[in-house]
Scaffold this motif. Sequence first.
Motif, PDB file in Angstrom:
ATOM      1  N   ASP A  73      28.610  33.184  26.811  1.00 41.07           N
ATOM      2  CA  ASP A  73      29.069  34.551  27.061  1.00 41.07           C
ATOM      3  C   ASP A  73      29.563  34.672  28.493  1.00 41.07           C
ATOM      4  N   THR A 111      30.809  37.069  30.057  1.00 43.07           N
ATOM      5  CA  THR A 111      30.532  38.338  30.741  1.00 43.07           C
ATOM      6  C   THR A 111      29.234  38.274  31.541  1.00 43.07           C
ATOM      7  N   ARG A 151      33.029  42.349  32.738  1.00 37.12           N
ATOM      8  CA  ARG A 151      34.379  42.578  32.232  1.00 37.12           C
ATOM      9  C   ARG A 151      35.168  43.395  33.251  1.00 37.12           C
ATOM     10  N   ASN A 199      42.258  47.160  31.026  1.00 38.63           N
ATOM     11  CA  ASN A 199      41.971  47.803  29.743  1.00 38.63           C
ATOM     12  C   ASN A 199      43.248  48.179  29.000  1.00 38.63           C
ATOM     13  N   HIS A 234      38.988  36.861  31.481  1.00 28.98           N
ATOM     14  CA  HIS A 234      38.848  38.066  30.665  1.00 28.98           C
ATOM     15  C   HIS A 234      40.084  38.278  29.785  1.00 28.98           C
ATOM     16  N   ILE A 276      40.269  35.676  26.874  1.00 26.51           N
ATOM     17  CA  ILE A 276      39.282  35.818  25.805  1.00 26.51           C
ATOM     18  C   ILE A 276      39.388  37.164  25.107  1.00 26.51           C
ATOM     19  N   GLU A 277      39.488  38.252  25.874  1.00 25.60           N
ATOM     20  CA  GLU A 277      39.455  39.586  25.286  1.00 25.60           C
ATOM     21  C   GLU A 277      40.822  40.066  24.793  1.00 25.60           C
ATOM     22  N   LYS A 278      41.895  39.645  25.451  1.00 20.69           N
ATOM     23  CA  LYS A 278      43.229  40.119  25.097  1.00 20.69           C
ATOM     24  C   LYS A 278      44.090  39.041  24.442  1.00 20.69           C
ATOM     25  N   ASN A 279      43.552  37.834  24.333  1.00 20.10           N
ATOM     26  CA  ASN A 279      44.279  36.717  23.732  1.00 20.10           C
ATOM     27  C   ASN A 279      45.609  36.452  24.443  1.00 20.10           C
TER      28      ASN A 279
END
Length: 300
Positions: free
Chosen positions: A63, A65, A70, A76, A100, A103-106
Amino acid sequence: MTQLAKSGSSLSEFQLRDGIYFPKNYEQLNSTEHKQKWDAIGKTYYGSQKIEQVPETSPIKQDYTLLGGRPGGTWNKFPMNKSVDSILEIGCGYGRAPLHLSIEKNLRCQKYFAIDISESLLRRLIRVKQEYDFFPGAQFNIICNSAEILPLEDNSVDLVISNCVFMHIPDLQLRNLLSEIFRVLKPGGSFVFNHSFHNKACPSHIIHNFIRSINIFSKNPIYLKQYSAVEIQEMLNAAGIKTKCPQYIVEPTTEYAILPETIKGIPLPFAKAINRSLKPADAWKETLAYGFSAYSDPLE
């Protein structure tokens, strides 16, 4: 990590050691107070040293984070599944923002150029890449240098990102850096400067500036400089932004402050709680905002 590759004649003049490009005058750069400061900060920046200290079974390995949280703000709003040929990050640190975004927004790219003055942070970026494999398959070009002159060709980068960096750069150097950024950015390219400029109207900065100004023995002109939204727009326009990104946005952050949270490194009682409790009306948001972000519109 994929093999680091040279890009452009300027970068080819650097020396590649242990996965990092160093300028030929690195010994001279290494002797500067600014670099020594950031090398020292980099040893514990955002708790990033934890990645080197935890056992293999630690949850932090799975993980990301747990390492640095984040990043918020403009990130965002970043679109999902964006893919570009090349990304340049100014003041990359250990890779907190691209980790970030990957992983989160590809977010995907073929080439990632990362520049930072701190060797300790760049070595940790390599470790973070190994642990989390952000931007999988991309060619990594990690550069240890001041960012005033970017070793990249004109119109060669699709996306430039930076997170909380510009407030650490003197005004004249920042203006030169912005000109360099828009030199290397492709026409129609994108940029995100998240939480990058301190707000001159913010009461916290005004108070802190007064305290700093009366210290006649140790003034740091970098932290006595903040900007209004209009001044940021003027600076971006002077740097040539309109030729590359005709539409862009400068907006206040959603972090507000009326009191400095530390004075000479000493926490100010209750200041953090007071600042976090602020919920200003729309008419006061730009005044109380701690800083500004700037980004191309649209980000897609």
